[in-house]
Motif scaffolding. Structure first.
Motif, PDB file in Angstrom:
ATOM      1  N   TYR A   1      -6.548  -1.099   3.486  1.00 49.67           N
ATOM      2  CA  TYR A   1      -6.687  -1.689   1.732  1.00 49.67           C
ATOM      3  C   TYR A   1      -5.287  -1.955   0.956  1.00 49.67           C
ATOM      4  CZ  TYR A   1      -7.622  -2.471  -3.207  1.00 49.67           C
ATOM      5  OH  TYR A   1      -8.277  -2.636  -4.315  1.00 49.67           O
ATOM      6  N   PHE A   2      -5.066  -3.360   0.807  1.00 45.77           N
ATOM      7  CA  PHE A   2      -3.461  -3.715  -0.173  1.00 45.77           C
ATOM      8  C   PHE A   2      -3.744  -4.030  -1.315  1.00 45.77           C
ATOM      9  CE2 PHE A   2      -2.210  -3.407   4.618  1.00 45.77           C
ATOM     10  CZ  PHE A   2      -1.046  -3.442   4.840  1.00 45.77           C
ATOM     11  N   VAL A   3      -2.508  -3.904  -2.020  1.00 40.08           N
ATOM     12  CA  VAL A   3      -2.617  -4.607  -3.042  1.00 40.08           C
ATOM     13  C   VAL A   3      -2.230  -5.622  -3.052  1.00 40.08           C
ATOM     14  CG1 VAL A   3      -1.989  -4.408  -5.223  1.00 40.08           C
ATOM     15  CG2 VAL A   3      -2.711  -2.255  -4.719  1.00 40.08           C
ATOM     16  N   THR A   4      -2.114  -7.435  -3.630  1.00 43.77           N
ATOM     17  CA  THR A   4      -1.384  -7.996  -3.448  1.00 43.77           C
ATOM     18  C   THR A   4      -1.205  -8.815  -4.632  1.00 43.77           C
ATOM     19  OG1 THR A   4      -3.468  -9.497  -3.516  1.00 43.77           O
ATOM     20  CG2 THR A   4      -2.724  -8.614  -1.331  1.00 43.77           C
TER      21      THR A   4
ATOM     22  N   GLU B   1      -6.587   7.824  -4.905  1.00 43.57           N
ATOM     23  CA  GLU B   1      -5.261   7.686  -5.371  1.00 43.57           C
ATOM     24  C   GLU B   1      -5.651   5.613  -5.285  1.00 43.57           C
ATOM     25  OE1 GLU B   1      -2.006   9.765  -3.962  1.00 43.57           O
ATOM     26  OE2 GLU B   1      -2.443   8.487  -2.058  1.00 43.57           O
ATOM     27  N   ILE B   2      -6.032   4.948  -4.859  1.00 38.93           N
ATOM     28  CA  ILE B   2      -6.603   3.903  -4.721  1.00 38.93           C
ATOM     29  C   ILE B   2      -7.047   3.175  -6.213  1.00 38.93           C
ATOM     30  CG2 ILE B   2      -8.287   1.292  -3.710  1.00 38.93           C
ATOM     31  CD1 ILE B   2      -7.386   2.614  -1.111  1.00 38.93           C
ATOM     32  N   LEU B   3      -8.340   3.598  -6.593  1.00 42.38           N
ATOM     33  CA  LEU B   3      -9.025   3.587  -7.297  1.00 42.38           C
ATOM     34  C   LEU B   3      -7.330   3.591  -8.860  1.00 42.38           C
ATOM     35  CD1 LEU B   3     -12.577   5.085  -7.315  1.00 42.38           C
ATOM     36  CD2 LEU B   3     -11.300   2.428  -6.925  1.00 42.38           C
ATOM     37  N   ILE B   4      -7.139   4.524  -8.664  1.00 43.75           N
ATOM     38  CA  ILE B   4      -6.024   5.248  -9.609  1.00 43.75           C
ATOM     39  C   ILE B   4      -4.989   3.449  -9.373  1.00 43.75           C
ATOM     40  CG2 ILE B   4      -4.340   5.931 -10.412  1.00 43.75           C
ATOM     41  CD1 ILE B   4      -5.670   8.947  -9.216  1.00 43.75           C
ATOM     42  N   ALA B   5      -4.797   3.534  -8.811  1.00 44.21           N
ATOM     43  CA  ALA B   5      -3.722   2.455  -8.796  1.00 44.21           C
ATOM     44  C   ALA B   5      -4.383   1.007  -8.795  1.00 44.21           C
ATOM     45  CB  ALA B   5      -3.302   1.859  -6.588  1.00 44.21           C
ATOM     46  N   ASP B   6      -5.653   0.866  -8.907  1.00 44.35           N
ATOM     47  CA  ASP B   6      -6.349  -0.161  -9.048  1.00 44.35           C
ATOM     48  C   ASP B   6      -6.589  -0.115 -10.458  1.00 44.35           C
ATOM     49  OD1 ASP B   6      -6.614  -1.653  -6.790  1.00 44.35           O
ATOM     50  OD2 ASP B   6      -8.431  -0.892  -6.416  1.00 44.35           O
ATOM     51  N   SER B   7      -6.762   0.596 -11.167  1.00 42.45           N
ATOM     52  CA  SER B   7      -7.298   0.809 -13.013  1.00 42.45           C
ATOM     53  C   SER B   7      -5.886   0.036 -13.578  1.00 42.45           C
ATOM     54  CB  SER B   7      -7.335   2.155 -13.067  1.00 42.45           C
ATOM     55  OG  SER B   7      -8.667   2.503 -12.664  1.00 42.45           O
ATOM     56  N   GLY B   8      -4.935   0.116 -13.120  1.00 40.54           N
ATOM     57  CA  GLY B   8      -3.240   0.157 -13.661  1.00 40.54           C
ATOM     58  C   GLY B   8      -3.783  -1.365 -13.787  1.00 40.54           C
ATOM     59  N   TYR B   9      -3.592  -2.431 -12.644  1.00 38.94           N
ATOM     60  CA  TYR B   9      -4.151  -3.700 -13.458  1.00 38.94           C
ATOM     61  C   TYR B   9      -5.453  -4.287 -13.843  1.00 38.94           C
ATOM     62  CZ  TYR B   9      -4.636  -4.439  -8.130  1.00 38.94           C
ATOM     63  OH  TYR B   9      -5.255  -4.075  -6.961  1.00 38.94           O
ATOM     64  N   GLY B  10      -6.457  -3.252 -14.176  1.00 39.73           N
ATOM     65  CA  GLY B  10      -7.215  -3.338 -14.715  1.00 39.73           C
ATOM     66  C   GLY B  10      -8.252  -4.133 -13.679  1.00 39.73           C
ATOM     67  N   GLN B  11      -8.845  -3.380 -12.254  1.00 42.91           N
ATOM     68  CA  GLN B  11      -9.358  -3.541 -11.525  1.00 42.91           C
ATOM     69  C   GLN B  11     -10.136  -1.696 -11.191  1.00 42.91           C
ATOM     70  OE1 GLN B  11     -10.092  -7.900 -11.100  1.00 42.91           O
ATOM     71  NE2 GLN B  11     -10.875  -6.555 -10.165  1.00 42.91           N
TER      72      GLN B  11
ATOM     73  N   GLN C   1       1.170  -1.142   0.078  1.00 42.23           N
ATOM     74  CA  GLN C   1      -0.160   0.460  -0.223  1.00 42.23           C
ATOM     75  C   GLN C   1       1.062   1.456  -0.004  1.00 42.23           C
ATOM     76  OE1 GLN C   1      -0.738   0.416   4.826  1.00 42.23           O
ATOM     77  NE2 GLN C   1      -2.468  -0.220   3.127  1.00 42.23           N
ATOM     78  N   LYS C   2       0.350   2.419  -0.846  1.00 45.10           N
ATOM     79  CA  LYS C   2       1.253   3.474  -0.716  1.00 45.10           C
ATOM     80  C   LYS C   2       1.592   4.637   0.591  1.00 45.10           C
ATOM     81  CE  LYS C   2       1.350   8.105  -2.753  1.00 45.10           C
ATOM     82  NZ  LYS C   2       0.549   9.597  -2.798  1.00 45.10           N
ATOM     83  N   ASP C   3       0.075   4.005   1.493  1.00 48.20           N
ATOM     84  CA  ASP C   3       1.305   4.463   2.789  1.00 48.20           C
ATOM     85  C   ASP C   3      -0.151   4.100   3.464  1.00 48.20           C
ATOM     86  OD1 ASP C   3      -1.122   6.878   2.495  1.00 48.20           O
ATOM     87  OD2 ASP C   3       0.473   8.010   1.981  1.00 48.20           O
ATOM     88  N   SER C   4      -0.079   4.913   5.358  1.00 40.65           N
ATOM     89  CA  SER C   4      -1.304   4.040   6.407  1.00 40.65           C
ATOM     90  C   SER C   4      -2.612   4.868   6.196  1.00 40.65           C
ATOM     91  CB  SER C   4      -0.639   4.567   7.322  1.00 40.65           C
ATOM     92  OG  SER C   4      -0.751   5.411   7.484  1.00 40.65           O
TER      93      SER C   4
END
Length: 665
Positions: A445-448, A514-524, A437-440
């Protein structure tokens, strides 16, 4: 004492007398002009009543002498049968002369046999039409009949790229009964069971007043290929099978979502397509190519309107229109590839699109499970229709039209956007992490990811399909560049295609998270992709960054839909996707072979309520391309519910045989 007239008074009376004379002359002229206008108006109003099918009002517009010659019922039936039989419409009347209330005029109208024009005469008496049968057509007498002979146009075929028929003329059996040959009630019971009809509906049909003992009464249509049913039916006394021409779909379920199907017209269809040659018994394209190209496929029926005497001999021909058979529609589809992809996933809920990346030709367009377009020609029983609509696998749902969570197939797209906008360095090592995860501020929520390669650069991240890498990459690329990239790929825009497709989409507002931006990077993230558009995007990796306009109807013209990437960008992505196949650790390594170099990306789209939800389902994706310029092809397949069945590997194994067969052909 006499009246003395002065010279001045005399002039005054002369002036008054002249004024009176002018008034009288004008009145006489107006009388004749208005009389003429009234006669013309009477004639045109009569034709307006024909247009509005007000036959009783027409009869009331006749002179008393005309009404003595024709009773109302005879007049109404004759006019209705003739004008509606020839499908008369759009009357235009021009009066060219009027003498003693006799009008000479030209008639122009549209009919089933095209435009008809003729000159005619009629007399107006006291605002009423002096009418006989020659009013309808000058050559028509009371003992003559108007005959309409139709020559039905042959509907155009739907063909694959090599001329193989996907839809066209075929033969079937019209199943009917000859009442005088029936043995009894048991025959009705047996026939109803074989045909999927009710005994009561057959008996109702056979009770019509027009039926004679030797009349053939059609009940339904069955395929001529069902020899077992044919033999069973012919064992019943009174059953007769007549060969008829029907629309047929030789490949059945394999092509039904593509070709679509036909149905009998409804009242709404007849109103919408008024004047286009449809009747209550016509069939019309209801979906797919059949609907999209209905006008071209249908053609125009031929017709002849003639006047025949009481002996049935032709006196004259009013109008003739030659039939124009429908156009054949040649598709870009390769039916062998279409059939192989269908058979590979016929037990699944899936969509497959194959495309030539150099020109946008769609080589296969498959949705499974499917239905059989032939069933709409032969008709459904109530039970069959209910079963089809209530099937939990939804065979009527066209999956290549819909949008889906793309999963890891978005990773190559994210990478290409980053490279194109200079916001991603392909050689940068993001650090291998299985959970991140980017930070606390992200809370719990973590990306695995399942695989975290080392070094954690772009190529390895694509080979291993590392979620964490592409979550970090998406944040580095940034909201603005991602949105710019999506727009350059036409995500969110209508897809230019002959068949209606749901447009791909992303939720711009979600990019504030930011979480949704990160998730979009891998199609989620908040992204849904249509399989046709996904195939077009992957085609750009094989075509120096050009997305060609996808099309399924063969054409000599091709066009570029978008140019989202440079050759430099696509060379890098293509090279990495080749390694996804050739590297032993690649998620599409099962496609590796010694004959053809392939580039591919797998994907697993998760559909669940939360990160911790273990009850959700998974979509399996694969986009794979041949790098051989002599055999250009990109295939994208999406399969629902692959969880516990190998995930995207299930899709890889299914696509392998159809792809290799196509390349080897």
């Amino acid at each position: 004492m006499g009246v003395v007239y002065t010279n001045r008074n005399r002039k005054k009376y002369i002036a008054i007398g002249g004024l009176v004379a002018i008034v009288v002359i004008v009145a006489v002229v107006l009388f004749f002009l208005l009389s003429g206008n009234n006669n013309e108006s009477t004639l045109k109003n009569f034709y307006a009543q024909i247009s509005e099918k007000k036959y009783e009002d027409m009869y009331n517009s006749l002179s008393s002498e005309s009404q003595k010659s024709y009773d109302q019922q005879t007049f109404v039936e004759r006019n209705q049968n003739i004008y509606e039989g020839i499908e008369a419409s759009n009357f235009q009347i021009e009066v060219t002369d009027e003498t003693d209330n006799e009008l000479t005029y030209n008639v122009k109208m549209n009919t089933i046999a095209g435009e008809v024009t003729f000159e005619n005469k009629t007399t107006i008496e006291d605002g009423k039409i002096v009418w006989d049968d020659s009013f309808i057509f000058p050559d028509l007498t009371q003992n003559d009949r108007v005959r309409v002979s139709e020559d039905e146009a042959i509907r155009g075929q739907i063909l694959d790229r090599n001329g193989k028929m996907l839809a066209g003329q075929g033969e079937a059996y019209s199943v009917g009964l000859v009442r005088g040959k029936l043995n009894g009630e048991n025959d009705y019971d047996q026939l109803a069971e074989l045909l999927g009809l009710t005994k009561e509906s057959i008996q109702k049909t056979m009770s019509a007043s027009w039926i004679q003992d030797d009349s053939f009464v059609p009940l339904t249509t069955i395929p001529s290929t069902d020899t077992q049913l044919e033999n069973q039916l012919l064992q019943i006394p009174g059953v007769q099978l007549n060969t008829v021409e029907v629309r047929t779909y030789p490949y059945g379920e394999v092509t039904s979502h593509l070709t679509g199907y036909m149905q009998q017209v409804t009242a709404e269809d007849l109103e919408k397509h008024q004047g286009e040659g449809y009747t209550e018994t016509s069939m019309i394209g209801r979906s797919g190519i059949e609907a999209a190209y209905e006008k071209q496929l249908k053609g125009t029926n031929g017709a002849t309107i003639s006047i025949v005497d009481e002996n049935g001999s032709t006196k004259s021909t009013v109008a003739t229109q030659e039939k124009q058979d429908g156009q054949d529609i040649t598709l870009t589809i390769d039916i062998d590839l279409q059939r192989d992809l269908y058979n590979a996933f016929d037990e699944d809920q899936s969509a497959s699109v194959a495309m030539n990346p150099t020109n946008g030709e769609v080589l296969a367009l498959v949705s499974t499970p499917s239905f059989d377009s032939n069933d709409f020609i032969y008709g459904f029983s109530t039970e069959e229709w209910d079963d089809l609509n209530n099937d939990e696998d939804q065979p009527l749902t066209n999956r290549f039209r819909a949008t889906w969570v793309p999963g890891s197939t978005m990773k190559a797209i994210t990478a290409a956007i980053g490279l194109e906008t200079d916001s991603l360095d392909a050689s940068k090592d993001f650090g291998a992490e299985m959970k991140w995860q980017k930070d606390s501020s992200w809370g719990d929520y973590f990306v695995t990811t399942l695989h975290a390669p080392n070094p954690n650069n772009l190529r390895n991240a694509l080979i291993y399909s590392d979620n964490v890498y592409f979550a970090k990459a998406a944040l580095e690329i940034g909201k603005d560049n991602l949105e710019k990239g999506y727009k350059s790929l036409m995500i969110g825009e209508d897809i230019p295609f002959e068949l209606a497709l749901t447009k791909s989409q992303y939720t711009s507002d979600s990019f504030d998270d930011e979480i949704l931006i990160a998730d979009s990077g891998y199609g989620q993230g908040q992204i849904l992709m249509n399989p046709v558009q996904m195939t077009s995007i992957y085609s750009s990796f094989m075509n120096d960054g050009k997305m060609m306009t996808p099309h399924v109807v063969k054409s000599t013209e091709t066009s570029v839909w978008a140019e989202p990437f440079s050759k430099e960008t696509t060379d890098e992505i293509k090279s990495d996707l080749i390694q996804v196949v050739e590297d032993n650790n690649g998620t599409a390594h099962a496609l590796n072979n010694s004959q053809y170099q392939l580039a591919a990306k797998t994907g697993t789209g998760e559909i669940k309520d939360s990160q911790d939800d273990t009850t959700g389902t998974e979509l399996g994706w694969l986009s794979v391309a041949s790098t051989d310029s002599s055999k250009p092809i990109v295939i994208t397949t999406m399969v629902e519910d692959v969880k516990g069945r190998g995930g995207s590997n299930y899709v890889v194994n299914g696509v392998k045989q159809p792809l290799m067969s196509y390349l080897q052909k």
